[in-house]
Design an enzyme around this catalytic site. Sequence first.
Site, PDB file in Angstrom:
ATOM      1  CG  ASP A   1      -8.442   9.218 -24.229  1.00  0.00           C
ATOM      2  OD1 ASP A   1      -7.277   8.362 -24.317  1.00  0.00           O
ATOM      3  OD2 ASP A   1      -9.470   8.809 -23.801  1.00  0.00           O
TER       4      ASP A   1
ATOM      5  NE  ARG B   1      -7.445  -4.433 -19.118  1.00  0.00           N
ATOM      6  CZ  ARG B   1      -7.705  -4.713 -20.509  1.00  0.00           C
ATOM      7  NH1 ARG B   1      -7.030  -5.908 -21.023  1.00  0.00           N
ATOM      8  NH2 ARG B   1      -8.497  -4.346 -21.196  1.00  0.00           N
TER       9      ARG B   1
ATOM     10  CD  GLU C   1      -4.687   5.110   0.726  1.00  0.00           C
ATOM     11  OE1 GLU C   1      -4.923   5.972   1.551  1.00  0.00           O
ATOM     12  OE2 GLU C   1      -5.458   4.410   0.452  1.00  0.00           O
TER      13      GLU C   1
ATOM     14  CE  LYS D   1      -7.577   1.082 -25.497  1.00  0.00           C
ATOM     15  NZ  LYS D   1      -7.563   1.721 -24.247  1.00  0.00           N
TER      16      LYS D   1
ATOM     17  CB  THR E   1      -4.878   2.791 -21.753  1.00  0.00           C
ATOM     18  OG1 THR E   1      -4.959   2.665 -23.189  1.00  0.00           O
ATOM     19  CG2 THR E   1      -6.384   3.020 -21.246  1.00  0.00           C
TER      20      THR E   1
ATOM     21  CE1 TYR F   1      -4.283   0.473  -0.350  1.00  0.00           C
ATOM     22  CE2 TYR F   1      -4.450  -1.529   1.125  1.00  0.00           C
ATOM     23  CZ  TYR F   1      -5.233  -0.605   0.162  1.00  0.00           C
ATOM     24  OH  TYR F   1      -6.193  -0.753  -0.237  1.00  0.00           O
TER      25      TYR F   1
END
Length: 482
Positions: A229, A264, A76, A258, A255, A74
Amino acid sequence: MEDTSMDKPSYDKINGHDAEWTLQDPLKEDDPEMYELLIKERNRQKRGLELIASENFASKAVLQTLGSCLNNKYSEGYPGVRYYGGNEVIDDIERLCQKRALEVYDLDPEKWGVNVQPYSGSPANFAVYTGVVEPHGRIMGLDLPDGGHLTHGFFTEKKKISATSIFFESMPYKVNPESGLIDYEKLQDNAKLFKPKLIIAGVSCYSRHIDYATMRTIADENGSLLLADMAHISGLVAAKVIPSPFDHCDIVTTTTHKTLRGPRSGMIFYRKGVRKTLNNGKQVMYDLEEKINGAVFPGLQGGPHNHAIGAVAVALQQAKRPAFRTYCEQVISNAKTMSDELISRGYTIATGGTDNHLILLDLRPIGLDGNRAEKVLEAVSIACNKNTCPGDKSALKPGGLRLGAPALTSRKFINNHFVKVVEYIHRGIQLTQEIKAASGPTLKEFKNTLYNDPNFGDKIKVLREEVEEFAAQFPLPGETLP
Ligand code: DSN
């Protein structure tokens, strides 16, 4: 009897029950049911022709990082300012990913920053909107039926579909229904009236270069921010085989799985430093960094997916290599071959061809639609997706198929292989026509004939076996399963 021995601590017996917490068994032994499903999916990928334009095959190095101990942490916050201890290595990994992201796109760290924490492209876009547009502020993006993405503000007469259209005011721009090209003039006229806070230059299904310079002009005329984008094309931009949005845009989202061929995940690039110099010499600075970082965390997300960030860093390093440029050149060349071959067989391709990794095959001139053709191609192990064509009224009744070259090019398909791929697509479409002629008018009746009529069952089987035999010759990258 309960084993309470202290000199031989063991998890083997806890309260008299077996408890084999080795946590070290391979998946095959630990969870044979899931293992079988993974093998099944791996085999489906291997024996099929993957033409979904947004998909790719990540490398072994990417998948190893994705399946690593980075999943456990973790973190954050951001490098150097975390809400949890033990993040010294994670900080290095996130910084490395940021550095590589800027390097891949030749960005000066004084002028650009990047947030590599978005879980994927949709959250990245929403973070930008919440960061830089006030609630119910105005956004203009390419309409979904015209090749835009859901998150660019899609709504219908009946319903606001995308959260972007619920929480912001969205006015779409369109392609010219005849040419299939973005109608920049109409966008310019409408932007003058709508005065959007943000204009989005980005697509999910559009085979031509975007004119970022014109979109910059339109944005400047209205005091709008310009967001690109580049999710679909981010690999091609990294390889410098198509025009870059960075020259003209304020913000760029993407992203990473692709054409970029990573895991991902998502990234947001934002401009820093001087935005403009006023007549009186005063400099206006960009204020995007704080807004965008704050929108990602703590605004929208919790702990970053460190395994994904590590794997993005690996993919970015791969994207800097000459081999990646060769790959991207071949992607475009293969897409052109697909387009040329289909045209030579009498098919219609939206916009008449392609400049990038995908084509949009318009089936309306031969009396077919994307729904039916997609189902038949799926039955013969060719994966692609139905897509609206210019002029289509509803995303639910798409007139064509989107076909992309990135995934098969990663399996080392070159032009002559794509000639063969088109032959299989053509035979699948011929079968679609036969099945349509033999079935009732509804899609349900069509599917019933496709799946249950033994005459077609045999024909499907013959074509599927040929497709699978052909596809299986090409190794699948990224193999991690024994
Ligand atoms: N679902 C992706 C595509 O197929 O284009 C975009 O998010």
